[in-house]
Design an enzyme around this catalytic site. Structure first.
Site, PDB file in Angstrom:
ATOM      1  N   ARG A   1      37.546  54.229  60.793  1.00  0.00           N
ATOM      2  CA  ARG A   1      36.309  55.012  60.755  1.00  0.00           C
ATOM      3  C   ARG A   1      36.596  56.513  60.678  1.00  0.00           C
ATOM      4  O   ARG A   1      37.064  57.118  61.638  1.00  0.00           O
ATOM      5  CB  ARG A   1      35.440  54.709  61.977  1.00  0.00           C
ATOM      6  CG  ARG A   1      34.064  55.379  61.889  1.00  0.00           C
ATOM      7  CD  ARG A   1      33.189  55.105  63.086  1.00  0.00           C
ATOM      8  NE  ARG A   1      31.903  55.780  62.932  1.00  0.00           N
ATOM      9  CZ  ARG A   1      31.720  57.080  63.165  1.00  0.00           C
ATOM     10  NH1 ARG A   1      32.711  57.831  63.586  1.00  0.00           N
ATOM     11  NH2 ARG A   1      30.534  57.627  62.966  1.00  0.00           N
TER      12      ARG A   1
ATOM     13  N   LYS B   1      20.775  55.456  44.168  1.00  0.00           N
ATOM     14  CA  LYS B   1      20.318  54.184  44.752  1.00  0.00           C
ATOM     15  C   LYS B   1      21.296  53.741  45.839  1.00  0.00           C
ATOM     16  O   LYS B   1      22.096  52.817  45.672  1.00  0.00           O
ATOM     17  CB  LYS B   1      20.154  53.121  43.657  1.00  0.00           C
ATOM     18  CG  LYS B   1      19.215  52.010  44.073  1.00  0.00           C
ATOM     19  CD  LYS B   1      18.736  51.231  42.888  1.00  0.00           C
ATOM     20  CE  LYS B   1      18.002  49.964  43.270  1.00  0.00           C
ATOM     21  NZ  LYS B   1      16.784  50.166  44.037  1.00  0.00           N
TER      22      LYS B   1
ATOM     23  N   LEU C   1      13.684  58.117  43.003  1.00  0.00           N
ATOM     24  CA  LEU C   1      14.574  57.202  42.292  1.00  0.00           C
ATOM     25  C   LEU C   1      13.890  56.875  40.968  1.00  0.00           C
ATOM     26  O   LEU C   1      12.719  56.480  40.965  1.00  0.00           O
ATOM     27  CB  LEU C   1      14.776  55.910  43.083  1.00  0.00           C
ATOM     28  CG  LEU C   1      15.709  54.953  42.352  1.00  0.00           C
ATOM     29  CD1 LEU C   1      17.163  55.376  42.549  1.00  0.00           C
ATOM     30  CD2 LEU C   1      15.511  53.526  42.803  1.00  0.00           C
TER      31      LEU C   1
ATOM     32  N   TYR D   1      23.478  50.064  45.470  1.00  0.00           N
ATOM     33  CA  TYR D   1      22.997  48.707  45.197  1.00  0.00           C
ATOM     34  C   TYR D   1      22.108  48.682  43.964  1.00  0.00           C
ATOM     35  O   TYR D   1      21.727  49.724  43.438  1.00  0.00           O
ATOM     36  CB  TYR D   1      22.255  48.146  46.414  1.00  0.00           C
ATOM     37  CG  TYR D   1      20.857  48.677  46.637  1.00  0.00           C
ATOM     38  CD1 TYR D   1      20.628  49.961  47.123  1.00  0.00           C
ATOM     39  CD2 TYR D   1      19.746  47.886  46.358  1.00  0.00           C
ATOM     40  CE1 TYR D   1      19.346  50.433  47.332  1.00  0.00           C
ATOM     41  CE2 TYR D   1      18.454  48.343  46.568  1.00  0.00           C
ATOM     42  CZ  TYR D   1      18.259  49.623  47.060  1.00  0.00           C
ATOM     43  OH  TYR D   1      16.977  50.090  47.254  1.00  0.00           O
TER      44      TYR D   1
ATOM     45  N   GLU E   1       7.115  59.402  45.725  1.00  0.00           N
ATOM     46  CA  GLU E   1       7.078  57.959  45.379  1.00  0.00           C
ATOM     47  C   GLU E   1       6.758  57.147  46.620  1.00  0.00           C
ATOM     48  O   GLU E   1       6.487  57.703  47.686  1.00  0.00           O
ATOM     49  CB  GLU E   1       8.430  57.552  44.782  1.00  0.00           C
ATOM     50  CG  GLU E   1       9.591  57.783  45.712  1.00  0.00           C
ATOM     51  CD  GLU E   1      10.966  57.454  45.118  1.00  0.00           C
ATOM     52  OE1 GLU E   1      11.040  56.763  44.105  1.00  0.00           O
ATOM     53  OE2 GLU E   1      11.969  57.889  45.724  1.00  0.00           O
TER      54      GLU E   1
ATOM     55  N   ARG F   1      21.964  52.721  35.445  1.00  0.00           N
ATOM     56  CA  ARG F   1      21.582  53.409  36.684  1.00  0.00           C
ATOM     57  C   ARG F   1      22.657  53.211  37.751  1.00  0.00           C
ATOM     58  O   ARG F   1      22.995  54.136  38.492  1.00  0.00           O
ATOM     59  CB  ARG F   1      20.230  52.885  37.178  1.00  0.00           C
ATOM     60  CG  ARG F   1      19.771  53.571  38.461  1.00  0.00           C
ATOM     61  CD  ARG F   1      18.350  53.219  38.834  1.00  0.00           C
ATOM     62  NE  ARG F   1      18.211  51.828  39.260  1.00  0.00           N
ATOM     63  CZ  ARG F   1      17.056  51.272  39.614  1.00  0.00           C
ATOM     64  NH1 ARG F   1      15.936  51.979  39.586  1.00  0.00           N
ATOM     65  NH2 ARG F   1      17.004  50.018  39.988  1.00  0.00           N
TER      66      ARG F   1
HETATM   67  N1  PMP Z   1      11.784  54.192  44.151  1.00  0.00           N
HETATM   68  C1  PMP Z   1      12.449  53.671  45.201  1.00  0.00           C
HETATM   69  C2  PMP Z   1      12.737  54.537  46.371  1.00  0.00           C
HETATM   70  C3  PMP Z   1      12.871  52.331  45.163  1.00  0.00           C
HETATM   71  O1  PMP Z   1      13.556  51.815  46.204  1.00  0.00           O
HETATM   72  C4  PMP Z   1      12.542  51.523  44.047  1.00  0.00           C
HETATM   73  C5  PMP Z   1      12.923  50.077  43.999  1.00  0.00           C
HETATM   74  N2  PMP Z   1      14.291  49.895  43.992  1.00  0.00           N
HETATM   75  C6  PMP Z   1      11.863  52.122  42.980  1.00  0.00           C
HETATM   76  C7  PMP Z   1      11.483  53.454  43.064  1.00  0.00           C
HETATM   77  C8  PMP Z   1      11.513  51.329  41.737  1.00  0.00           C
HETATM   78  O2  PMP Z   1      12.653  51.048  40.990  1.00  0.00           O
HETATM   79  P1  PMP Z   1      12.728  49.765  40.024  1.00  0.00           P
HETATM   80  O3  PMP Z   1      11.586  49.883  39.059  1.00  0.00           O
HETATM   81  O4  PMP Z   1      14.037  49.861  39.370  1.00  0.00           O
HETATM   82  O5  PMP Z   1      12.613  48.575  40.924  1.00  0.00           O
END
Ligand code: PMP
Length: 286
Positions: free
Chosen positions: A103, A150, A206, A36, A182, A55
């Protein structure tokens, strides 16, 4: 806008959100097998769309998922969503899953992906959030080892954010083997002696689109920026802590596990980066 009436895109059709239906055999529903994106829109202009598309392409490649559109196709979809939602500020969400099939864990052959996209009005972070800051709690990072993808498999993020909620906090600050990774849905930034420090862009986080953006804002504001692993004690003893994400932009974290971070107030480095962030958004206005 009444959200169930808002128009979304599903597999080639535009229809009211409340009428959009997918099969229970969709692999997104059954396995969380999909990718996503979330793109903020300011003054009806998508912000850093090319970065989001890059991305998305990378994530789909990493899981061997066919990307149904090229960049021009996604860009047209985004314009269609912006027009149909109509608000000045929006956030666009889309996801692509590996489609509907019997499935079975292995990839199905010849199954078209499911493509879903919607846009919602976006309320930027409130004055209170900017001026009072957020509360966060520390937590062991229990997610998988490909946090760079993602993926719509977000159970790890759901459990982490629920932990924050149950501890009366806005976000978690996660540590894997004692090192900062994070938040549940945000990147983390530590300030020490005037330098902004972020964890490396590896498979354990991410790479937010705001990761590169904040690095640029540091450059623009003459703020030293470093990438390094930070231990939990270092984070707890830092001068300032901030998070970034598409919807929270950049916000200060003023308490961690109930104790003040630095002065316990949004700090001067946050102030500088927030001003530069706002200026970049204002530059999108006609
Ligand atoms: N880390 C994670 C795990 C996230 O879900 C997000 C938000 N999607 C981010 C970092 C920040 O990414 P962005 O700046 O692209 O929103």
């Amino acid at each position: 806008m009444d959200w169930p009436q808002s128009t979304c895109y599903l597999n080639g059709e535009w229809l009211p959100l409340a009428e959009a239906k997918i099969s229970v055999l969709d692999r997104g529903f059954i396995f969380g097998d999909g990718i996503y994106e979330v793109v903020p829109v300011y003054y009806r202009r998508p912000f850093r769309l090319d970065h989001h598309l890059a991305r998305f392409e990378r994530s789909t490649r990493e899981i061997g998922l066919a990307n149904p559109f090229d960049r021009a196709g996604w860009s047209a979809m985004v314009d269609g969503l912006i027009d149909r939602c109509g608000d000045q500020n929006q956030f666009i969400y889309w996801q692509v899953t590996r489609g509907v099939a019997k499935r079975d864990f292995a990839f199905p052959a010849g199954t078209p992906p499911t493509v879903f996209a919607m846009s919602s009005p976006f309320t930027r972070p409130s004055r209170e959030q900017r001026e009072q800051g957020l509360r966060a709690v520390t937590r062991a990072d229990e997610r998988w080892l490909r946090c760079d993808i993602k993926s719509v498999s977000l159970l790890g993020a759901v459990l982490a954010r629920q932990f924050a909620t149950e501890h009366h906090a806005d976000e978690v600050v996660q540590f894997r083997d004692g090192s900062l990774t994070e938040g549940s849905s945000s990147n983390m930034w530590v300030v020490r002696n005037g330098t902004v420090i972020a964890p490396p862009r590896d498979r354990l986080i991410l790479e937010g689109i705001r990761y590169g953006f904040v690095a640029e804002l540091c450059d623009r504001t003459g703020t030293p920026f470093e990438v390094c692993r930070l231990r939990q004690e270092e984070v707890k003893g830092c001068d300032e802590l901030m998070l970034t994400s598409a919807t929270r932009e950049i916000l200060p974290i003023v308490t961690l596990d109930g104790k003040p971070v630095g002065s316990g107030r949004p700090g001067p480095v946050y102030g500088k980066l927030r001003a530069a962030y706002d200026a970049a958004i204002e530059a999108l206005r006609d």
